[in-house]
Design a protein around this motif. Structure first.
Motif, PDB file in Angstrom:
ATOM      1  N   THR B  63     -23.887   8.604  23.592  1.00  0.00           N
ATOM      2  CA  THR B  63     -22.186   8.672  23.592  1.00  0.00           C
ATOM      3  C   THR B  63     -22.074   8.308  25.108  1.00  0.00           C
ATOM      4  O   THR B  63     -23.037   8.620  25.994  1.00  0.00           O
ATOM      5  N   PHE B 231     -16.255  11.531  19.683  1.00  0.00           N
ATOM      6  CA  PHE B 231     -17.500  11.653  19.125  1.00  0.00           C
ATOM      7  C   PHE B 231     -17.961  12.740  17.722  1.00  0.00           C
ATOM      8  O   PHE B 231     -18.352  12.096  16.122  1.00  0.00           O
ATOM      9  N   GLU B 234     -16.735  10.045  15.080  1.00  0.00           N
ATOM     10  CA  GLU B 234     -18.348   8.550  15.317  1.00  0.00           C
ATOM     11  C   GLU B 234     -19.065   8.739  14.534  1.00  0.00           C
ATOM     12  O   GLU B 234     -20.293   8.385  13.540  1.00  0.00           O
ATOM     13  N   TYR B 235     -19.749  10.105  14.216  1.00  0.00           N
ATOM     14  CA  TYR B 235     -21.039  10.252  13.980  1.00  0.00           C
ATOM     15  C   TYR B 235     -20.998  11.269  12.479  1.00  0.00           C
ATOM     16  O   TYR B 235     -21.788  12.159  12.230  1.00  0.00           O
TER      17      TYR B 235
END
Lengths: 311, 274
Positions: B63, B231, B234-235
């Motif tokens: 990331t 982030f 996204e995860y």
């Protein structure tokens, strides 16, 4: 005074004036450009229609009328305001009430009280983004720590953030966990300033802890209560980060956690649900919030100051 | 005396319970950073099987975490430095020199304390846009300086007023310039107040999410709280990585806080304690 000396005096005064001006200039410039001017503009913009980022023409009170009286905006404004009011009352009772008790417990200076002060204040230094995401994971319906713990002791799991009846409460709880240390240490500092003789005298007269807390300490920490009330009030009505992180820009589920901060942001900067950004409506909302905060906290300060006593 | 014992025991128990509620979530955050997804889901309360740094390594390498961290360091340092310099200069003028508009200038700064700058975000946006400063670190820093100046001027003026005038006079008689007097005689004495003002501003700026959200759009300029929100989306199924990201994001300020807890508490509660 001789002419030469007075000229020297005038030159010195001018040099001094320049020096003071030099010292003040940077701070005054930033304050004017980024506080005073924007604030004045905020009031002006509320009376304009906008075309994208530019004010196009004067429309009087039209923006205010729309956000206050025109459906669906009026309903959204009222719903958000009601949620903010709930948040404020709940935080005053739960977060600050608990803080008051913790402060009294810390006042006893039992072993470990200094470490406890550091622990209780630890979440306060973290970003609301970290705290919000952490508790969002803990409150996850399937894998979250909270439901796992409930099921381990034989209770039913619950979709805390997914159910409109518990979503706002869950975010309020998270806020209390995040901020409780702040009012606790402010109450503690105020309690430590209550003169020892006053407490001792009350004790000799047979006052119990409960009587001490209610009749002696409570009135004497009134200045701290005034400040905590005001800060909680302003914080509750500017609430943005935690609901944004935990419930999204639309205050999911179904607007159950929508508050003025989210609503203002959606209106001003746009979102998939609210559509295009609208600086006119946004400015009107900001001005209304500003006036509301200034008037209520001003009135509250007057009332609360009156119960403050000096020893 | 036995009653007193019992009562103190009850109070100590309340504090222990409270300490547990405050610390345990953070403890779980840290241990979960070392766990695999399967471990988190099947045994959320257990200690991790091993000291596995895979999640942390993924956050660091896959990331933009390092970039976000760097941006937060740059923005916070620049803002706090500018606040301290501007506020000290202004406070020094107000506190040490009698001049005609001194009271009015001080009041102008104080009135900034009452303004929640968030509500002026639309004009700020238009202002920064006009200056070409939208989506720049400089624009963000200017807004933070404006936000921090009132309280810093307030604290520093209050402190500088308490310094005795004799030192200043003695230096003046010896022929020192006003600049020399300020830098070498007076300001070294104001260091405690400067530390308080620095902490009081650094923490909210480091943690801020709202202004970057509005003003910064390029990924390479995002600050840590803002980057974290990208982030986390996204995860969202990789819980080990999520906990590792939260832990890494919380770590810098937690370590500084533990080292300087007394100054942090004093700095952040300063405005609220008379």
């Amino acid at each position: 005074m001789k002419p030469a000396a007075s000229r020297r005096g005038a030159a010195a005064a001018r040099r001094r004036g320049l020096w003071i001006g030099f010292l003040l200039a940077p701070a005054l410039l930033v304050m004017t450009l980024f506080v005073a001017w924007p604030l004045a503009s905020a009031f002006r913009y509320a009376f304009y229609a906008f075309n994208g980022l530019a004010a196009s023409h004067f429309i009087g009170l039209e923006n205010f009328r729309a956000v206050l009286f025109e459906p669906p905006y009026s309903a959204w404004t009222l719903r958000a305001l009601a949620h903010n009011a709930i948040v404020f009352v709940a935080l005053m009772l739960v977060q600050n009430g608990l803080a008051y008790l913790i402060a009294f417990a810390l006042l006893k200076a039992l072993p470990g009280h200094r470490v406890h002060q550091v622990i209780v204040f630890l979440p306060v230094v973290l970003s609301a983004v970290i705290v919000g995401f952490l508790w969002k994971l803990f409150l996850h319906p399937l894998f979250g720590l909270v439901n796992q713990a409930l099921m381990a002791v034989g209770l039913a799991a619950h979709p805390w953030l997914g159910d409109g009846n518990t979503a706002l409460g869950s975010i309020i709880f998270t806020n209390a966990w995040h901020w409780m240390g702040f009012p606790a240490l402010i109450f503690l500092a105020a309690m430590q300033r209550v003169p020892r003789e006053v407490m001792e005298a009350a004790r000799i007269d047979g006052a119990t802890d409960r009587a001490l807390l209610g009749a002696i300490i409570w009135p004497l920490v009134a200045p701290a209560t005034t400040i905590i009330f005001t800060l909680t009030f302003i914080g509750s009505f500017n609430w943005f980060e935690l609901p944004y992180v935990m419930a999204g820009l639309d205050g999911s589920p179904g607007g159950a956690t929508d508050v003025l901060g989210l609503y203002f942001y959606r209106t001003a900067f746009g979102s998939t649900s609210a559509g295009l950004q609208d600086f006119g409506h946004g400015s009107a909302l900001a001005v209304l919030m500003f006036i509301f905060l200034a008037v209520v906290s001003g009135l509250a300060l007057r009332v609360l100051r009156r119960r403050e006593i000096e020893l | 005396m036995k009653g007193e014992w019992l009562k103190n025991g009850a109070i100590q128990a309340l504090l222990l319970l409270n300490g547990f509620v405050m610390l345990y979530p953070l403890f779980v955050m840290v241990i979960s950073a070392f766990k695999s997804n399967a471990e988190i889901f099947t045994s959320p309360f257990a200690l991790p099987a091993g000291f596995d740094l895979t999640n942390a390594a993924r956050v660091w390498n896959e990331t933009s975490f390092v970039l976000y961290l760097g941006n937060s360091v740059i923005v916070t340092t620049a803002s706090v430095a500018a606040i301290l310099v501007c506020a000290t200069m202004a406070a020094y003028a107000i506190a040490r020199y009698p001049f005609r508009l001194s009271g009015a200038v001080f009041l102008f700064f104080l009135s900034g304390l009452m303004v929640p700058l968030k509500l002026a975000v639309i004009p700020l946006f238009i202002q920064l846009d006009g200056l070409g400063l939208i989506d720049t670190r400089a624009g963000l820093v200017l807004v933070y300086v404006a936000m921090g100046l009132p309280s810093a001027v307030f604290i520093l003026t209050g402190f500088l007023r308490t310094l005795p005038g004799e030192l200043e006079e003695a230096a003046r008689i010896e022929g020192a310039s006003e600049l020399r007097i300020m830098l070498s005689v007076m300001l070294p004495l104001a260091r405690p107040a400067m530390v308080i003002a620095a902490i009081q501003n650094a923490v909210p700026i480091w943690n801020d999410f709202f202004f970057p959200l509005v003003f910064i759009t390029s990924d390479r300029l995002k600050t840590l709280p803002q980057g974290l929100s990208v982030f986390m989306g996204e995860y969202n199924t990789d819980w080990g990585v999520l906990f590792a990201g939260l832990t890494l994001a919380a770590l810098p300020i937690m370590l500084v806080y533990i080292a300087l807890s007394r100054q942090f508490i004093a700095g952040l509660t300063q405005g609220a304690i008379k």
